[in-house]
Enzyme design. Structure first.
Site, mmCIF file in Angstrom:
data_model
loop_
_atom_site.group_PDB
_atom_site.id
_atom_site.type_symbol
_atom_site.label_atom_id
_atom_site.label_comp_id
_atom_site.label_asym_id
_atom_site.label_seq_id
_atom_site.Cartn_x
_atom_site.Cartn_y
_atom_site.Cartn_z
ATOM 1 N N SER A 1 7.236 11.431 1.224
ATOM 2 C CA SER A 1 5.875 11.349 1.771
ATOM 3 C C SER A 1 5.785 11.609 3.265
ATOM 4 O O SER A 1 4.713 11.920 3.780
ATOM 5 C CB SER A 1 5.274 9.985 1.437
ATOM 6 O OG SER A 1 6.139 8.953 1.869
ATOM 7 N N LYS B 1 -0.592 11.932 4.697
ATOM 8 C CA LYS B 1 -1.868 11.364 5.133
ATOM 9 C C LYS B 1 -2.891 12.443 5.500
ATOM 10 O O LYS B 1 -4.089 12.253 5.354
ATOM 11 C CB LYS B 1 -1.657 10.443 6.340
ATOM 12 C CG LYS B 1 -0.776 9.236 6.068
ATOM 13 C CD LYS B 1 -1.592 8.131 5.493
ATOM 14 C CE LYS B 1 -0.856 6.857 5.102
ATOM 15 N NZ LYS B 1 0.500 6.640 5.437
ATOM 16 N N GLU C 1 -8.135 2.636 10.112
ATOM 17 C CA GLU C 1 -7.114 1.625 10.326
ATOM 18 C C GLU C 1 -5.771 2.334 10.252
ATOM 19 O O GLU C 1 -5.666 3.410 9.655
ATOM 20 C CB GLU C 1 -7.187 0.563 9.223
ATOM 21 C CG GLU C 1 -6.463 0.932 7.907
ATOM 22 C CD GLU C 1 -7.028 2.160 7.199
ATOM 23 O OE1 GLU C 1 -8.198 2.489 7.436
ATOM 24 O OE2 GLU C 1 -6.286 2.789 6.406
HETATM 25 C C1 LIG Z 1 1.323 5.535 4.946
HETATM 26 C C2 LIG Z 1 2.557 6.021 4.360
HETATM 27 C C3 LIG Z 1 2.989 5.606 3.097
HETATM 28 C C4 LIG Z 1 2.289 4.561 2.297
HETATM 29 O O1 LIG Z 1 0.982 4.863 1.933
HETATM 30 P P1 LIG Z 1 0.566 5.240 0.472
HETATM 31 O O2 LIG Z 1 -0.916 5.174 0.519
HETATM 32 O O3 LIG Z 1 1.169 4.253 -0.463
HETATM 33 O O4 LIG Z 1 1.046 6.612 0.202
HETATM 34 C C5 LIG Z 1 4.125 6.172 2.575
HETATM 35 N N1 LIG Z 1 4.834 7.086 3.265
HETATM 36 C C6 LIG Z 1 4.461 7.506 4.481
HETATM 37 C C7 LIG Z 1 5.307 8.513 5.192
HETATM 38 C C8 LIG Z 1 3.318 6.991 5.080
HETATM 39 O O5 LIG Z 1 2.962 7.405 6.288
#
Ligand SMILES: *Cc1c(COP(=O)(O)O)cnc(C)c1O
Length: 386
Positions: free
Chosen positions: A371, A84, A106
């Site tokens: 992620s 993020k 948000e």
């Molecule tokens: C917010 C989040 C996601 C999902 O958001 P995307 O916009 O689909 O990437 C995935 N993994 C983590 C660790 C997140 O914080």
């Protein structure tokens, strides 16, 4: 910057927002050609964000899968613990360039709120975050982090009291305060230019994968896997690989059972409009947005970025859903095999990656985007039945 991906995308918003969206698109067009903006974006990505993140060979997980090599793109090591940051930094710099002193955001899992609060503090911008009270309860540590970082939290008590309602509340705030405020949207969703803008800022993930794969194993991967909530880490992974022959796999949240809708908009939804964009949406027969459920708050969203809708329809990327139980299994595999506690969101992608690797020969390479890290999810995992 494309406004449409096939029929998908666009900007279905009240007229009052159109000038702000145009200003944002114009500012980004100018900034991306401005060497001093690009230099600042790169320097802060490196010195504040910790980029580039490593590409890690998951030897033990590969052995468990018994097939292709599995490599992890370590976005869990980015400042704040998730990808993020990449988008929050980029948009924060654009807000400052537009002379807007106030950021609103948000948040679902709290990761985007934390990233925005960090950037707000670092760039000297006032930050206010909308969050559903259901999410506040299940992601308590992130609420506290945001407050410690100086952000003000607005609890959202309408609707299902999760991410969709937090976006509605943030959009209402933006309409009322558009002159002084930038809405720092957290995923590749919403009206143009957000899907393209967020994809641009997250594409650093895929560019690094391209470079690091060649360095690590001499060529591009055979398959890239990423989880899909709104779709920002996935589109960031996919974008720089679109013009190659790398297979692309997006993994949605399948929820509790194979029959539940979960939060799998692309695999179980239909085209419709949500939050200003035309894309796949989980909805009832009247077009009312359905309630979603997933063990991971960050995937718990009824819509998805419009570019994914187009990639799905054209077949350039494939999408499938992984249910809660399998994501929890993959969480434990990664913890015990590799000593990494992943977030529950990418645990969905890890499960799918292991299954895919199992079906492919050992000469192939699967890269999965990790992620985020799992600290925020320990309570959920601890309480989950095993
Ligand atoms: C917010 C989040 C996601 C999902 O958001 P995307 O916009 O689909 O990437 C995935 N993994 C983590 C660790 C997140 O914080």
């Amino acid at each position: 910057m494309p406004r449409r991906f096939g029929a998908y995308g666009g900007a279905y918003v009240p007229e009052t927002l159109v000038p702000a969206l145009e200003e944002l698109a114009r500012t980004w067009r100018e900034a991306r050609r401005d060497p001093s903006f690009r230099r600042e974006l790169r320097t802060l990505s490196e010195t504040l964000g910790g980029r580039p993140t490593p590409l890690y060979f998951a030897r033990n997980l590969t052995r468990r899968a018994g097939g292709a090599e599995i490599w992890l793109k370590r976005e869990d090591l980015v400042h704040g613990g998730a990808h993020k940051f990449n988008n929050a930094l980029g948009q924060g710099l654009l807000a400052r360039r537009m002379g807007k002193p106030r950021l609103i955001a948000e948040t679902g899992a709290g990761q985007h709120g934390v990233a925005t609060a960090m950037i707000g503090a670092a760039l000297g911008l006032r930050t206010e975050v909308y969050m559903g009270v259901v999410d506040m309860r299940r992601q308590r540590p992130n609420v506290e982090r945001m407050q410690l970082l100086g952000a003000r939290i607005h609890p959202v008590t309408t609707g299902s009291r999760t991410l969709k309602d937090a976006i509605n509340a943030a959009l209402r705030d933006w309409i009322a305060n558009v002159r002084t405020t930038h809405y720092l949207l957290g995923s590749a969703v919403g009206p143009h230019p957000f899907p393209s803008l967020v994809a641009d800022f997250q594409s650093v993930i895929g560019r690094e994968i391209r470079r690091q794969s060649v360095r690590a194993f001499g060529r591009l991967p055979d398959l890239a896997v990423a989880c899909v909530g709104g779709g920002s880490n996935a589109i960031g992974t996919f974008h720089p690989l679109l013009a190659t022959s790398v297979d692309l796999l997006g993994v949605e949240a399948g929820g509790r059972s194979p029959r539940s809708a979960g939060a799998a908009s692309l695999t179980r939804g239909r085209p419709g409009i949500l939050h200003g964009t035309f894309s796949y949406v989980l909805q009832d027969a009247d077009g009312q947005v359905a309630d979603t459920e997933s063990v991971s708050a960050g995937l718990d969203y009824a819509g998805v970025g419009p570019e994914h809708a187009w990639l799905r329809d054209t077949g350039r990327a494939r999408y499938l859903a992984v249910r809660d139980r399998d994501a929890l299994t993959a969480f434990r595999w990664l913890a015990q095999d590799e000593g990494i506690l992943p977030a529950l969101e990418p645990s969905h992608a890890v499960f799918a990656a292991v299954r895919e690797a199992h079906r492919r020969p050992s000469s192939q390479h699967v890269v999965v985007t990790l992620s985020g890290r799992g600290d925020k999810d320990l309570e959920v995992v601890r309480r989950a039945p095993r």
